[in-house]
Design an enzyme around this catalytic site. Sequence first.
Site, PDB file in Angstrom:
ATOM      1  N   HIS A   1      40.351  41.972  37.843  1.00 47.71           N
ATOM      2  CA  HIS A   1      41.036  43.256  38.075  1.00 47.71           C
ATOM      3  C   HIS A   1      41.660  43.832  36.811  1.00 47.71           C
ATOM      4  O   HIS A   1      41.409  44.981  36.447  1.00 47.71           O
ATOM      5  CB  HIS A   1      42.112  43.094  39.142  1.00 47.71           C
ATOM      6  CG  HIS A   1      42.907  44.344  39.361  1.00 47.71           C
ATOM      7  ND1 HIS A   1      44.085  44.617  38.681  1.00 47.71           N
ATOM      8  CD2 HIS A   1      42.694  45.411  40.165  1.00 47.71           C
ATOM      9  CE1 HIS A   1      44.552  45.783  39.059  1.00 47.71           C
ATOM     10  NE2 HIS A   1      43.738  46.297  39.963  1.00 47.71           N
TER      11      HIS A   1
ATOM     12  N   HIS B   1      40.525  42.802  50.255  1.00 47.55           N
ATOM     13  CA  HIS B   1      40.770  43.276  48.896  1.00 47.55           C
ATOM     14  C   HIS B   1      40.753  42.120  47.901  1.00 47.55           C
ATOM     15  O   HIS B   1      41.558  41.192  47.989  1.00 47.55           O
ATOM     16  CB  HIS B   1      42.133  43.967  48.858  1.00 47.55           C
ATOM     17  CG  HIS B   1      42.498  44.569  47.548  1.00 47.55           C
ATOM     18  ND1 HIS B   1      43.607  44.174  46.834  1.00 47.55           N
ATOM     19  CD2 HIS B   1      41.907  45.545  46.813  1.00 47.55           C
ATOM     20  CE1 HIS B   1      43.702  44.891  45.732  1.00 47.55           C
ATOM     21  NE2 HIS B   1      42.679  45.730  45.693  1.00 47.55           N
TER      22      HIS B   1
END
Length: 301
Positions: free
Chosen positions: A92, A50
Amino acid sequence: MHVRPAAAAAAAFLGLTLSLLCGPASYAAPGPGSAAPGPLGLGGPAVYAHRGASAYAPENTLEAVDLARRLGFDWVENDVQRTKDGELVVVHDDTLARTTDVEQLFPGRAPWRVKDFTAAEIARLDAGSWFGEEYAGARVPTLRQYLDRVRRNQQRLLLEIKKPELYPGIEEQTLRVLDRAGWLDRRHVSGRLVVQSFSADSVRTVHGLRPDLVTAFLGTPKVADLPAYAEFTDRINPWHTTISADWVAAVHRLSGAHGRAMEVDTWIVDDAATARKVRDMGVDGIITNAPDVVREAVGGF
């Protein structure tokens, strides 16, 4: 979850050792609802690093991608957003404050949103010091830089289109960058690339533009609503706290947009007990900041 310098160094040493023992990873993508063999002959869910190996290196940086490679992981996940002047970058949050030194370099431009900065301004930012001094000088990569590194590493990519409502047309733009970087050829489309989003409309748009691409919806739709998602996506990727074995089985019973059983890749699982729990639910993949921990727990790849 962050591991400080000593742990990061240990992880890097472990990865180098695995690379020497096992050689470069080149594993076939798992079939729907199946556990393909991983390194050292292990079987289990696919393990997705991730934002790279983000427990041990600053998230969404090239350094995190490279560490995932050294640890022996084939799949990496990233997030895509757009700058003021139209460049796609890998970050992100929709603001730059948490993971860069933007507040120091541009103190008068709160709330420091990605879409309010040019690509040249973002390229100046330090995206590593917040995580650890050893990563000082790491940068926010453009999508093209990220794609080139993942391809050089012979890795596979789970690409998330982040907050598409902020960036009209980002789906088509992302596909153009993927195409120019050589990621929309048959080899990549058939087993090296998945595009996902929390926005069903965004996933539907990607499917409409490139019906050959594997897509995933991030969320946990009700079982009764799953058939509608199966019309335009191949995978449902839920938060691990929201699922059960029965729900996973309900997803698997459906055929997705490409006529194969739908898959489930769950997130964010960083501990061994939870990894074993979701494996036993029958998930196809586990998205994790600590891929080495998950691999050891479930025998994934």
